[in-house]
Scaffold this active site. Structure first.
Site, mmCIF file in Angstrom:
data_model
loop_
_atom_site.group_PDB
_atom_site.id
_atom_site.type_symbol
_atom_site.label_atom_id
_atom_site.label_comp_id
_atom_site.label_asym_id
_atom_site.label_seq_id
_atom_site.Cartn_x
_atom_site.Cartn_y
_atom_site.Cartn_z
ATOM 1 N N VAL A 59 -5.564 25.533 -2.497
ATOM 2 C CA VAL A 59 -6.188 24.793 -1.640
ATOM 3 C C VAL A 59 -7.278 23.649 -2.295
ATOM 4 O O VAL A 59 -7.993 24.138 -2.811
ATOM 5 C CB VAL A 59 -7.015 25.267 -0.476
ATOM 6 C CG1 VAL A 59 -7.569 24.077 0.566
ATOM 7 C CG2 VAL A 59 -5.980 26.151 0.287
ATOM 8 N N GLU A 61 -7.671 30.483 -5.223
ATOM 9 C CA GLU A 61 -8.327 29.225 -5.017
ATOM 10 C C GLU A 61 -7.675 27.938 -5.536
ATOM 11 O O GLU A 61 -7.737 27.072 -4.838
ATOM 12 C CB GLU A 61 -9.527 29.334 -6.404
ATOM 13 C CG GLU A 61 -10.603 28.441 -6.328
ATOM 14 C CD GLU A 61 -11.492 28.239 -5.152
ATOM 15 O OE1 GLU A 61 -11.147 27.484 -4.284
ATOM 16 O OE2 GLU A 61 -12.267 29.134 -4.922
ATOM 17 N N GLY A 86 -3.749 17.817 -10.115
ATOM 18 C CA GLY A 86 -3.714 17.688 -11.443
ATOM 19 C C GLY A 86 -3.715 18.957 -12.205
ATOM 20 O O GLY A 86 -4.566 19.858 -11.746
ATOM 21 N N GLU A 129 6.267 13.035 -4.906
ATOM 22 C CA GLU A 129 7.624 13.525 -5.217
ATOM 23 C C GLU A 129 8.806 12.306 -4.815
ATOM 24 O O GLU A 129 8.519 11.562 -4.026
ATOM 25 C CB GLU A 129 7.726 14.735 -4.576
ATOM 26 C CG GLU A 129 7.026 15.918 -4.723
ATOM 27 C CD GLU A 129 6.991 16.456 -5.927
ATOM 28 O OE1 GLU A 129 7.982 16.634 -6.554
ATOM 29 O OE2 GLU A 129 5.910 17.015 -6.557
ATOM 30 N N ILE A 163 -11.554 22.257 -6.489
ATOM 31 C CA ILE A 163 -12.635 22.521 -5.613
ATOM 32 C C ILE A 163 -12.658 23.884 -5.253
ATOM 33 O O ILE A 163 -11.750 24.585 -4.574
ATOM 34 C CB ILE A 163 -12.414 21.732 -4.105
ATOM 35 C CG1 ILE A 163 -12.366 20.210 -4.458
ATOM 36 C CG2 ILE A 163 -13.592 21.511 -3.315
ATOM 37 C CD1 ILE A 163 -12.195 19.212 -3.326
ATOM 38 N N GLY A 195 3.386 9.228 -10.256
ATOM 39 C CA GLY A 195 3.728 10.636 -10.324
ATOM 40 C C GLY A 195 2.892 11.384 -9.532
ATOM 41 O O GLY A 195 2.562 12.487 -9.390
ATOM 42 N N GLY A 221 -6.967 21.667 -4.977
ATOM 43 C CA GLY A 221 -7.147 21.935 -6.538
ATOM 44 C C GLY A 221 -8.142 22.504 -7.190
ATOM 45 O O GLY A 221 -8.494 23.682 -7.299
ATOM 46 N N LYS A 233 -2.285 23.932 3.606
ATOM 47 C CA LYS A 233 -3.517 24.403 3.081
ATOM 48 C C LYS A 233 -4.586 24.532 4.291
ATOM 49 O O LYS A 233 -5.591 25.440 4.268
ATOM 50 C CB LYS A 233 -4.184 23.223 2.066
ATOM 51 C CG LYS A 233 -3.174 23.097 0.984
ATOM 52 C CD LYS A 233 -3.646 21.342 0.416
ATOM 53 C CE LYS A 233 -2.792 21.345 -0.840
ATOM 54 N NZ LYS A 233 -2.753 19.917 -1.330
ATOM 55 N N ASP A 278 2.276 19.686 3.561
ATOM 56 C CA ASP A 278 1.391 20.165 2.460
ATOM 57 C C ASP A 278 -0.094 20.257 3.299
ATOM 58 O O ASP A 278 -0.739 21.343 2.838
ATOM 59 C CB ASP A 278 1.312 19.242 1.417
ATOM 60 C CG ASP A 278 0.324 19.691 0.136
ATOM 61 O OD1 ASP A 278 0.685 20.673 -0.534
ATOM 62 O OD2 ASP A 278 -0.789 19.026 0.282
#
Lengths: 441, 441
Positions: free
Chosen positions: B134, B131, B305, B192, B138, B189, B136, B207, B203
């Site tokens: 993809v 989970e 996060g 990167e 959600i 932050g 975070g 996903k 990225d």
């Protein structure tokens, strides 16, 4: 592959017919996803002759839902009859008592008897799934029951009744009265002939009671909900809110204080136009969850409709087919905490206040004094001369009451109520003062 | 109550530390919800001395992630190392091979080796949950894998990279350049030091590849994705889009045609300001699903996060603790259909075209003729004299190239590309023509 999972469906209205269609349309795919076929063995509905647009040949027809629920020919009883008592309650109890899994869309039944039914299901080791009972096709039950297991939920709120949201959206967009929009909703099949259950906020309250229990792990208490529907929301309120940068939505809100005390409320709410919830229009539903780890999550989708609701029913059946076993309310009924009701008067927030003030010297000063007595600070006051109207020849008369809108800063609801009671008692207003809560999510 | 579920966590960065904190903070509640305690038995990370703000006393420290994965002391291996190969891949393979359940947030690994790992997990009868890989916090994996089992998904799209969305939102709101916003994102932050993976769209593509497979039941094919990042999006594009009523978002889109052919694309997309997806700002993510029964569903929440991602990891662990057993990609790997790639040139849509046209007679007529040759209709053309600028003294020179914006009606992408190739070859433009796809969800 395992043996087929045999379903009995009670209630063949729009949702029931969609469930049968969905199971047929996606039968092969469902069998692959679940590792077994899902087969409708028997159905039960009042009128056997009605054309439901779905082929029911080869499916047994059982007149009595209780007999269907107890039938040894089924593994899962799908209850789509509705109602907090009567055949729906009797058949769900019968199904659980005879060791059948139950899938239901019945929020009223669960809001009234959920904890007891959960106990019964858990005692028998069967599932009682109800994704379709709240927010139609939106997977909010699964999200709360499973995905957010590692969170402490602090607040959950949302738009849970498509009928009300449709009416408020139409009023806003077309500048129409509540009555006109209600009639339109009835014509389109969004509202019942007796719309009280929807527009009075009771349907929303039933759904909220279930979300609250799932979110906080507490027992279900629908009677603890302060309910105010949308029948008193006027086009004038909506227009004034618009001018001030707000939309009016019927929101369901549940919050838990650090003390554990829970507040549940259903009422028209002014939310900033820029907020996500303000933009949920028409028959859509939305649910937002605020929790310590995930932060804020919002799910938006169709809150009603046969197919969308069937999507949730079939998802619930698929879980049972795969052998997923869950506590009904997310944790075993024996571990649910007693509902700890917060003192509603504790609510603090900003308010939109609508007064109809007699146009005479000193009236406004007297009102302002009453607010000051309770230390209620006003963010803004809107007083505008009425536009003269040909339809209402009395409109421009000097002694006529004038609408006055006040926006307060955050204040305790008990103070506001007390101040407005004094204002009413002073006799400066032509009708009882009204207020709408403001939330800035 | 069952025996504790013993976890080994590899990787103690922000997410790993949040997982440990979450399991401690909500240990009792999780035990009630899952029917057993979730206990971290061992961890593995490079730097043992770093203060992670979480108490690790009493937890074993194993240097080698593969040894942790194979340890008989754990039931679940939580992989938070990252990367499509190396220690992450080796340890996940080792864990599955030794019959451990795996929970991972590693989209790169699954996008590359997901089908093979699914086969391995299914052969060993263990879970492979992802989970957190993809969007975070959600719960989109669970929604696709479980809730929507009774649907045929036709399209899925979303904002899957918070870094890109933060940059585009800042550019829009503050009228800043891409470079300035990227630096700001790095300072905060959100990005990167080498931002290529995010801003290049890779990225997002990883996903998307997972969502596509879950939505359509097809094998994962990240190489089939047409990827365009946001590095070429200029402030001028954003301002022109704004004038025309659009926002620019980096969207991931997967569609399945009735033929079964799949399109996957990641690219900057112009969406109407009024659309829900246009309003997802900052580091938020959103995923929308369009399916035959549920209609349209949208989930919005934090895409990254530590705590939000940990929420998903813990949700996955809780599923394993409860004994929920699911096919990794929603259906057994053996039943996944081969990926059928659609001919990308088939894409039809409206386009925003940006040209830098030499200011000489006949240039515009020539361009219009090239568009007409391919039967491309133009909805609007925006040509405006540049504002003179003190910074760029050459700006007002008469021979200088002028920006021209064209909005096309729906057209085949191959036709647009062919027309623009001819325009470039004709020599009327100062730089290669650029276009941005328009989607009206």
């Amino acid at each position: 592959m395992h043996a087929s999972l045999r379903l009995g469906i009670a209630g063949l209205g729009t949702v029931g017919a969609s469930v049968v269609r969905g199971l047929r349309a996606h039968g092969d795919e469902l069998a692959e996803r679940c590792g077994r076929r899902l087969v409708v063995r028997a159905v039960c509905a009042r009128d056997r002759t009605r054309d439901r647009g779905v082929d029911l040949s080869g499916i047994n027809w059982i007149q009595d839902p209780v007999r269907l629920a107890e039938s040894p020919d089924i593994d899962v009883f799908v209850e789509l009859i509705g109602g907090a008592s009567g055949p729906a309650e009797d058949s769900v109890r019968a199904a659980l008592a005879s060791g059948k899994h139950v899938v239901t869309a019945n929020k009223a039944l669960l809001a009234r008897h959920g904890v007891e039914l959960a106990r019964l299901a858990e005692k028998r080791g069967v599932s009682l799934n109800f994704e379709a009972a709240v927010a139609g096709g939106i997977p909010i039950i699964k999200t709360l029951r499973e995905s957010l297991a590692g969170n402490r939920v602090d607040r959950i709120f949302g738009i849970l009744n498509g009928t009300c949201n449709y009416i408020l959206t139409r009023m806003q967009n077309e500048r129409l009265s509540f009555d006109v929009c209600l009639k339109e909703a009835q014509r389109l099949g969004y509202a019942e002939t007796d719309p009280t259950f929807d527009v009075g906020g009771f349907d929303t309250a039933h759904k909220l009671a279930l979300l609250t229990s799932l979110a906080f792990g507490s027992e279900i208490d629908v009677d603890a909900i302060a309910i105010e529907g949308i029948t008193d929301v006027t086009l004038d309120d909506i227009e004034k809110a618009d001018e001030l940068g707000y939309r009016i939505k019927l929101l369901a809100i549940a919050e838990r204080a650090p003390s554990g005390a829970i507040t549940q409320r259903v009422h028209p709410t002014m939310v900033p136009k820029s907020s996500a919830i303000a933009r949920i229009d028409g028959v859509l539903n939305a649910v937002a969850v605020e929790a310590d780890f995930v932060g804020k999550l919002m799910l938006v989708g169709p809150g009603a409709g046969g197919d969308a609701t069937a999507s949730s029913v079939i998802g619930d059946v698929a879980d049972i087919a795969r052998g997923t076993a869950l506590s009904v309310m997310g944790k075993p009924a024996e571990h649910m905490t007693p509902y700890l009701k917060s003192n509603g008067a504790e609510h603090r927030g900003a308010y939109f206040v609508r007064l109809s003030v007699h146009d005479r010297p000193g009236a406004f000063a007297a009102i302002a004094a009453r607010m000051a007595e309770r230390e209620i600070s006003l963010e803004s006051i809107v007083q505008r001369a009425r536009r003269p109207s040909a339809d209402a020849p009395g409109d421009a008369a000097p002694t006529e009451a004038q609408p006055v809108i006040m926006l307060t800063y955050a204040t305790a609801e008990m103070d506001l109520r007390a101040a407005l009671d004094r204002v009413a008692a002073d006799g400066h207003v032509a009708s009882p003062p009204r207020f709408i809560r403001i939330e800035r999510f």
